[in-house]
Design a protein around this motif. Structure first.
Motif, PDB file in Angstrom:
ATOM      1  N   UNK A  26       0.902  -1.267   0.099  1.00 28.07           N
ATOM      2  CA  UNK A  26       0.035  -0.034   0.036  1.00 28.07           C
ATOM      3  C   UNK A  26       0.850   1.161   0.079  1.00 28.07           C
ATOM      4  N   UNK A  27       1.876   1.104   0.848  1.00 25.72           N
ATOM      5  CA  UNK A  27       2.763   2.427   0.873  1.00 25.72           C
ATOM      6  C   UNK A  27       3.259   2.853  -0.340  1.00 25.72           C
ATOM      7  N   UNK A  28       3.978   1.581  -1.030  1.00 21.32           N
ATOM      8  CA  UNK A  28       4.622   1.643  -2.405  1.00 21.32           C
ATOM      9  C   UNK A  28       3.779   1.985  -3.400  1.00 21.32           C
ATOM     10  N   UNK A  29       2.493   1.419  -3.492  1.00 18.59           N
ATOM     11  CA  UNK A  29       1.673   1.954  -4.573  1.00 18.59           C
ATOM     12  C   UNK A  29       0.930   3.312  -4.410  1.00 18.59           C
ATOM     13  N   UNK A  34      -1.134   7.478  -5.495  1.00 22.73           N
ATOM     14  CA  UNK A  34      -2.190   7.879  -4.590  1.00 22.73           C
ATOM     15  C   UNK A  34      -2.146   9.492  -4.521  1.00 22.73           C
ATOM     16  N   UNK A  35      -3.016   9.964  -3.787  1.00 21.79           N
ATOM     17  CA  UNK A  35      -3.120  11.334  -3.295  1.00 21.79           C
ATOM     18  C   UNK A  35      -3.490  11.453  -1.848  1.00 21.79           C
ATOM     19  N   UNK A  36      -3.677  12.808  -1.560  1.00 23.48           N
ATOM     20  CA  UNK A  36      -3.981  13.040   0.061  1.00 23.48           C
ATOM     21  C   UNK A  36      -4.802  12.035   0.565  1.00 23.48           C
ATOM     22  N   UNK A  37      -5.920  11.735  -0.026  1.00 25.27           N
ATOM     23  CA  UNK A  37      -7.006  10.889   0.491  1.00 25.27           C
ATOM     24  C   UNK A  37      -6.511   9.491   1.189  1.00 25.27           C
ATOM     25  N   UNK A  38      -5.317   9.098   0.416  1.00 20.50           N
ATOM     26  CA  UNK A  38      -4.897   7.483   1.003  1.00 20.50           C
ATOM     27  C   UNK A  38      -4.082   7.853   2.029  1.00 20.50           C
ATOM     28  N   UNK A  39      -3.801   8.878   2.665  1.00 22.30           N
ATOM     29  CA  UNK A  39      -2.998   9.124   3.878  1.00 22.30           C
ATOM     30  C   UNK A  39      -3.613   8.157   4.964  1.00 22.30           C
ATOM     31  N   UNK A  40      -2.863   7.451   5.711  1.00 19.68           N
ATOM     32  CA  UNK A  40      -1.258   7.557   5.908  1.00 19.68           C
ATOM     33  C   UNK A  40      -0.600   6.613   4.917  1.00 19.68           C
ATOM     34  N   UNK A  41      -1.048   6.046   4.231  1.00 21.34           N
ATOM     35  CA  UNK A  41      -0.361   5.120   3.021  1.00 21.34           C
ATOM     36  C   UNK A  41       0.520   6.261   1.825  1.00 21.34           C
ATOM     37  N   UNK A  42       0.063   7.564   1.918  1.00 26.07           N
ATOM     38  CA  UNK A  42       0.632   8.032   0.652  1.00 26.07           C
ATOM     39  C   UNK A  42       1.024   9.492   1.493  1.00 26.07           C
TER      40      UNK A  42
END
Length: 153
Positions: A26-29, A34-42
């Motif tokens: 998830x962090x890599x992809x 990703x964008x801000x909506x995917x935080x904390x994974x982006x």
């Protein structure tokens, strides 16, 4: 040394490895797609790049004019819209200024005892920078304007 806590059963190890691989994927992809909506994974976009030390830095605000001709800033406390949300959507408001009507409606819903809004504007104050410091040169640009239909602005 007591080793009873050091042993991990095969099932426990498999669960931990699986969770670690999923989080890593998830962090890599989301770092790449990703964008801000995917935080904390982006990463947040605002922290993932740097500004030039020479050039212009902007500060956005939303102002309104009511039926009585009073001009004032629209704040989160009077509309429910956070400044960051407005700045994040600024390109949409510039492209379609009629969307500013929603901010006017939010203000009027939150402040029913106040005069209705006639005009809502997004204004950016731009500061000239040299070596990362303000030079004192400032300009203001009205980036989007909504005027209520039938109103004299």
């Amino acid at each position: 040394m007591d080793t009873q806590y050091a042993k991990v059963r095969p099932l426990g190890r498999a669960v931990r490895v699986t969770i670690s691989l999923v989080v890593l994927a998830l962090v890599t992809a989301t770092t790449f797609w990703g964008g801000d909506d995917f935080f904390p994974f982006a990463p947040f976009k605002m922290y993932s790049s740097s500004m030039e030390l020479d050039g212009w830095a902007g500060s956005t605000r939303v102002e309104a004019v009511n039926e009585e001709g009073e001009r004032f800033s629209l704040l989160e406390s009077t509309t429910g819209f956070r400044r960051a949300e407005l700045e994040g959507q600024k390109s949409r408001f510039i492209e379609d200024p009629t969307l500013l009507e929603y901010i006017a409606q939010a203000y009027e819903n939150t402040n029913p005892d106040k005069p209705e809004l006639v005009t809502v504007e997004i204004i950016e104050r731009r500061y000239r920078l040299e070596d990362g410091h303000q030079t004192g040169e400032v300009t203001e640009v009205v980036e989007a304007t909504y005027t209520r239909e039938g109103a004299n602005a």
